[in-house]
Design a protein around this motif. Structure first.
Motif, PDB file in Angstrom:
ATOM      1  N   GLY A 233       0.931  -1.314  -0.068  1.00 52.33           N
ATOM      2  CA  GLY A 233       0.078   0.276   0.052  1.00 52.33           C
ATOM      3  C   GLY A 233       0.978   1.141  -0.058  1.00 52.33           C
ATOM      4  O   GLY A 233       1.863   1.063   0.061  1.00 52.33           O
ATOM      5  N   VAL A 234       0.177   2.202  -0.488  1.00 53.21           N
ATOM      6  CA  VAL A 234       0.783   3.745  -0.730  1.00 53.21           C
ATOM      7  C   VAL A 234       0.768   4.227   0.148  1.00 53.21           C
ATOM      8  O   VAL A 234      -1.272   5.056  -0.394  1.00 53.21           O
ATOM      9  CB  VAL A 234       1.799   3.695  -1.854  1.00 53.21           C
ATOM     10  N   ASN A 235       0.400   5.706   1.349  1.00 54.19           N
ATOM     11  CA  ASN A 235      -0.190   6.276   1.509  1.00 54.19           C
ATOM     12  C   ASN A 235       0.800   7.603   1.519  1.00 54.19           C
ATOM     13  O   ASN A 235       1.541   8.199   2.375  1.00 54.19           O
ATOM     14  CB  ASN A 235       0.106   6.021   3.971  1.00 54.19           C
ATOM     15  N   LEU A 236      -0.413   8.586   1.077  1.00 57.01           N
ATOM     16  CA  LEU A 236       0.363   9.511   0.864  1.00 57.01           C
ATOM     17  C   LEU A 236      -0.564  10.610   1.974  1.00 57.01           C
ATOM     18  O   LEU A 236      -1.516  10.753   2.171  1.00 57.01           O
ATOM     19  CB  LEU A 236      -0.926   9.777  -0.858  1.00 57.01           C
ATOM     20  N   LEU A 237       0.878  12.043   1.770  1.00 58.33           N
ATOM     21  CA  LEU A 237       0.314  12.537   2.689  1.00 58.33           C
ATOM     22  C   LEU A 237       0.351  13.921   2.922  1.00 58.33           C
ATOM     23  O   LEU A 237       1.504  14.807   1.660  1.00 58.33           O
ATOM     24  CB  LEU A 237       1.848  12.365   3.788  1.00 58.33           C
ATOM     25  N   THR A 238      -0.961  14.566   2.571  1.00 58.23           N
ATOM     26  CA  THR A 238      -1.145  16.220   2.090  1.00 58.23           C
ATOM     27  C   THR A 238      -0.806  17.353   2.394  1.00 58.23           C
ATOM     28  O   THR A 238      -0.349  18.118   2.542  1.00 58.23           O
ATOM     29  CB  THR A 238      -2.694  15.918   2.410  1.00 58.23           C
ATOM     30  N   GLU A 300       4.413   7.548   2.089  1.00 58.90           N
ATOM     31  CA  GLU A 300       5.319   6.499   2.427  1.00 58.90           C
ATOM     32  C   GLU A 300       4.252   4.603   2.479  1.00 58.90           C
ATOM     33  O   GLU A 300       3.722   5.030   1.988  1.00 58.90           O
ATOM     34  CB  GLU A 300       5.716   6.286   3.879  1.00 58.90           C
ATOM     35  N   PHE A 301       5.305   3.638   2.296  1.00 59.34           N
ATOM     36  CA  PHE A 301       5.012   2.385   1.623  1.00 59.34           C
ATOM     37  C   PHE A 301       4.823   1.061   2.736  1.00 59.34           C
ATOM     38  O   PHE A 301       5.150   1.644   4.040  1.00 59.34           O
ATOM     39  CB  PHE A 301       6.336   1.618   0.242  1.00 59.34           C
ATOM     40  N   THR A 302       4.000   0.889   2.801  1.00 62.53           N
ATOM     41  CA  THR A 302       3.001  -0.160   3.307  1.00 62.53           C
ATOM     42  C   THR A 302       2.844  -1.707   3.873  1.00 62.53           C
ATOM     43  O   THR A 302       2.460  -1.991   2.383  1.00 62.53           O
ATOM     44  CB  THR A 302       1.668   0.782   4.213  1.00 62.53           C
ATOM     45  N   HIS A 303       2.867  -2.343   4.015  1.00 69.46           N
ATOM     46  CA  HIS A 303       2.726  -3.622   3.382  1.00 69.46           C
ATOM     47  C   HIS A 303       1.091  -4.659   4.730  1.00 69.46           C
ATOM     48  O   HIS A 303       0.887  -5.472   4.564  1.00 69.46           O
ATOM     49  CB  HIS A 303       3.615  -5.318   4.025  1.00 69.46           C
ATOM     50  N   ASP A 304       1.016  -3.560   5.099  1.00 68.52           N
ATOM     51  CA  ASP A 304      -0.267  -3.248   6.349  1.00 68.52           C
ATOM     52  C   ASP A 304      -2.047  -3.284   5.296  1.00 68.52           C
ATOM     53  O   ASP A 304      -2.544  -4.237   5.669  1.00 68.52           O
ATOM     54  CB  ASP A 304      -0.206  -2.624   7.197  1.00 68.52           C
ATOM     55  N   TRP A 305      -1.974  -3.401   4.176  1.00 68.60           N
ATOM     56  CA  TRP A 305      -3.082  -2.867   3.220  1.00 68.60           C
ATOM     57  C   TRP A 305      -2.210  -2.578   2.170  1.00 68.60           C
ATOM     58  O   TRP A 305      -0.925  -2.012   1.662  1.00 68.60           O
ATOM     59  CB  TRP A 305      -4.064  -1.970   3.599  1.00 68.60           C
ATOM     60  N   THR A 306      -3.168  -2.521   0.913  1.00 69.20           N
ATOM     61  CA  THR A 306      -2.614  -2.749  -0.357  1.00 69.20           C
ATOM     62  C   THR A 306      -3.946  -1.525  -1.080  1.00 69.20           C
ATOM     63  O   THR A 306      -4.642  -1.366  -0.465  1.00 69.20           O
ATOM     64  CB  THR A 306      -3.255  -4.031  -1.637  1.00 69.20           C
TER      65      THR A 306
END
Ligand code: ADP
Ligand code: MG
Length: 325
Positions: A233-238, A300-306
């Motif tokens: 998953g990738v979380n974009l930070l506003t 940032e990338f995470t493996h908690d979700w896609t």
């Protein structure tokens, strides 16, 4: 009967992928910014990019020079996304029979000026008639030096997502063009994108950069392609997404949301890459000294979700997808 409208552009590409070549010499086939082909000791990069009147440009608004320049830049940008060096291009053109010769010459002048800036030579193409619309396709052939090639695959959980320069200006530029507003900086961002060749080569040559793509369809979508290629998953930070001053001003004056343009506006042709968090500081300092193009950590990338989230939340925003409204 199922149509491409039902499965979308990327669903279609997934299906086309089944027909892709299977060979030891195809180091990367369908699914990345360029194909990577082993030819003797060399790694050849190939990519193609099409511009269709009414979809990618409007003849009433863009000059032929703009159309040629931009399509060539978009094509070279895919070589940048792998960290490669563009070498040659072929141009295919389909146009109605009443197209003025001067129009075609100006279009090639645009391609040629962009090519000259990056040492690219035009070596061929194809020409056909068309009923009413112009279609332009620029194929580019390049080369990766040694082992230096960055793919969409390779990002790891915990990596930072970083972009060169900024995003959203090209989409705002298109709005300005359509509205007849004179906003030179935004219009230039739309018609004169800069393929980030030097930046891509630098990033491919430095340890700690794991994956890369160019932002052609919007940050959300292209960051999503890296995440998808790595089952992350990738979380974009506003809070990290600061609009360029000209974008902020134009949005404020025209009641537009700069953040949505930054997240989903396409055609900036900046690079987005995944970098090892522990090596990022050192890398950014060096990049700043040697290249100078601004870098901005945007997620940032995470493996908690896609998939893609914005500030940890699932979003309705998306980038450009042919066939899906
Ligand atoms: P980009 O936005 O980087 O140009 P695309 O989304 O256009 O990439 O394409 C993604 C991948 O799908 C690339 O490997 C491209 O070569 C491949 N591809 C796209 N359309 C087709 C097609 N019609 N036939 C074969 N491969 C395709
Ligand atoms: Mg690309």
């Amino acid at each position: 009967m199922k149509t491409i409208n039902d499965i979308g552009e990327f669903g279609m590409i997934d299906r086309i992928g089944r027909f892709g070549a299977q060979s030891m010499d195809v180091l990367t086939g369908i699914g990345d910014d360029c194909a990577v082909l082993r030819m003797g000791d060399r790694k050849v990069l190939v990519s193609t990019d099409m511009a269709v009147e009414g979809i990618h440009f409007e003849r009433e608004l863009a000059t032929p020079y703009d159309i040629g320049y931009k399509c060539a830049a978009a094509s070279l940008s895919d070589i940048a996304a792998m960290g490669g060096t563009p070498l040659y291009c072929l141009v295919s053109l389909s146009c109605p029979k009443d197209t003025e010769v001067a129009f075609i010459e100006a279009l090639y002048q645009g391609i040629s000026n962009l090519n000259s800036a990056y040492g690219v030579g035009l070596v061929g193409g194809d020409t056909t008639g068309a009923f009413d619309r112009i279609t332009l396709d620029v194929q580019v052939i390049g080369e990766a030096k040694g082992s230096q090639v960055l793919r969409r695959k390779g990002a790891q959980a915990g990596d930072l997502l970083v972009i060169t320069n900024t995003v959203g200006m090209s989409a705002a530029g298109l709005k300005a063009i359509r509205a007849g507003h004179s906003v030179p900086e935004l219009i230039a961002a739309h018609y004169r994108p800069i393929p980030r060749i030097t930046e891509g080569q630098w990033l491919a040559a430095h340890e700690g950069v794991h994956a890369m793509i160019d932002i052609s369809d919007g940050l959300i979508q292209d960051a999503g392609h890296i995440a998808h290629a790595n089952q992350l998953g990738v979380n974009l930070l506003t809070e990290k997404l600061h609009p360029a001053p000209s974008l902020e001003k134009y949005c404020w004056e025209n009641n537009l949301d700069a953040l949505s343009l930054m997240l989903s506006g396409g055609e900036d042709y900046e690079l987005a890459f995944a970098v090892d968090r522990s090596k990022s500081k050192e890398l950014f300092t060096l990049f700043n000294q040697e290249i100078r193009t601004p870098l901005c950590v945007v997620g940032e990338f995470t493996h908690d979700w896609t998939g893609v989230r914005v500030d940890g939340k699932v979003t309705d925003l998306h980038g450009f997808n042919h066939f899906v409204e």
